[in-house]
Design a protein around this motif. Structure first.
Motif: not given
Length: 256
Positions: A79-89, A173-183
Motif C-alpha cells: 500500500h502507498r499512502y500519501v498525506r499533506l507534507a506538513g502544516e505549511r502545505a 517543542r523540539s521541532g521548527q513548528r511554532p508552539l502556537v499560531r493563529g489560523c
C-alpha cells in the motif's frame, strides 16, 4: 540609443511560485489536496474513488504533488499512502480554498443536504487542528481563561502549558513548528488555535472521545462526554456547548 526593454534576469523564486500554482491549477490535484486537509493519510485508490478518476490517472497526479513538495508519501507493504507534507502545505491549500467561499453558494435542496453542508462550519479539522465554530469557541475560552494571549500575536501564557499538562497533553517543542499560531478561519473570519499546541489538543479530544468525526470528511462534533469535559476544562456553559443538540458542535452565543 537603444531603449528596448532589457530581458529580466532569471528569477528562480518566480519559477517556483509558478510551478506551485500549476500544481493546484488542476481540478483533480486540487480535489486530492482538499481531501487530505483532514490530516489523515489516504491510499491512492481511495483518492481515485474520491475524485472519480482512474487509478492510473490518480497515480500520475499524486506523483506530481509529491515531487512538488505538497504531499509526502509513505509505503506499508503493497500500500502507498500519501498525506499533506506538513502544516505549511496545508496552509497553502486552505487559504486559497477559503477565498472560494466568499461568493454566493447554491442553496441546499434538502434538510439532509443543509445539515451536511453546515457540519464543517460548526466544527471541522483544519489539517491537524480544530476549526469552525468549535475551534473558535475553544480558542476564545482559552483566551478568557488566561491560557492564551492574542493581543500581541498568539502565545501561551504561563498558565497555558500547565493546563495542557493537567489534561495529560504533551507539547512538542523540539521541532521548527511554532508552539502556537493563529489560523484565520474561513467560515468564521476569526483566528483559531493552530501550531503544535493546536495539533496536540485536536489529537487529544479525538483520542479520548470528547469529539468524533462525522462521516469521512473533515467535520467533527462534540460528544456528550465532550460537553461535560470541555465545560469543566474551559469554564464554558454546557448549554452553549450543546446548543445544537446533545452531541453537537460548539456554537457561538450569537448562533453563527
Amino acid at each position: 540609443m537603444d531603449r528596448s526593454p532589457r530581458p529580466r534576469p532569471h528569477d528562480s523564486t518566480a519559477v517556483r511560485l509558478a510551478a506551485l500554482a500549476a500544481l493546484l491549477a488542476d481540478e483533480t490535484r486540487a480535489s486530492f489536496c482538499l481531501a487530505l486537509l483532514d490530516g489523515r493519510a489516504w491510499t491512492a485508490g481511495e483518492l481515485a474513488r474520491y475524485a472519480g478518476v482512474a487509478p492510473s490517472t490518480a497515480s500520475e497526479h499524486l506523483g506530481r504533488l509529491v515531487a512538488g513538495g505538497l504531499l509526502a508519501e509513505e509505503r506499508q507493504g503493497r500500500h502507498r499512502y500519501v498525506r499533506l507534507a506538513g502544516e505549511r502545505a496545508a496552509h497553502l491549500v486552505e487559504e486559497p480554498a477559503s477565498q472560494t467561499m466568499t461568493g454566493e453558494q447554491e442553496p441546499p435542496r434538502s434538510l439532509r443536504a443543509a445539515s451536511v453542508g453546515s457540519a464543517p462550519a460548526r466544527g471541522r479539522t483544519c489539517y491537524d487542528h480544530l476549526a469552525g465554530r468549535l475551534g473558535i469557541r475553544i480558542t476564545e475560552a482559552m483566551t478568557v481563561r488566561g491560557l492564551l494571549r492574542q493581543d500581541t500575536g498568539f502565545a501561551l501564557t504561563e498558565a497555558g502549558p500547565e493546563w495542557f499538562g493537567a489534561l495529560g497533553i504533551s507539547l512538542d517543542r523540539s521541532g521548527q513548528r511554532p508552539l502556537v499560531r493563529g489560523c484565520l478561519d474561513w467560515t468564521e473570519r476569526r483566528p483559531h488555535l493552530a501550531g503544535a499546541a493546536g495539533a496536540a489538543l485536536c489529537a487529544h479530544v479525538l483520542a479520548v472521545g470528547w469529539c468524533e468525526r462525522v462521516g469521512s470528511g473533515r467535520a467533527v462534533r462534540v460528544t456528550s462526554a465532550g460537553v461535560a469535559a470541555l465545560s469543566d476544562a474551559l469554564g464554558v456553559d454546557p448549554a452553549t456547548l450543546a446548543a445544537d443538540g446533545p452531541a453537537a458542535c460548539l456554537s457561538s452565543p450569537s448562533g453563527d
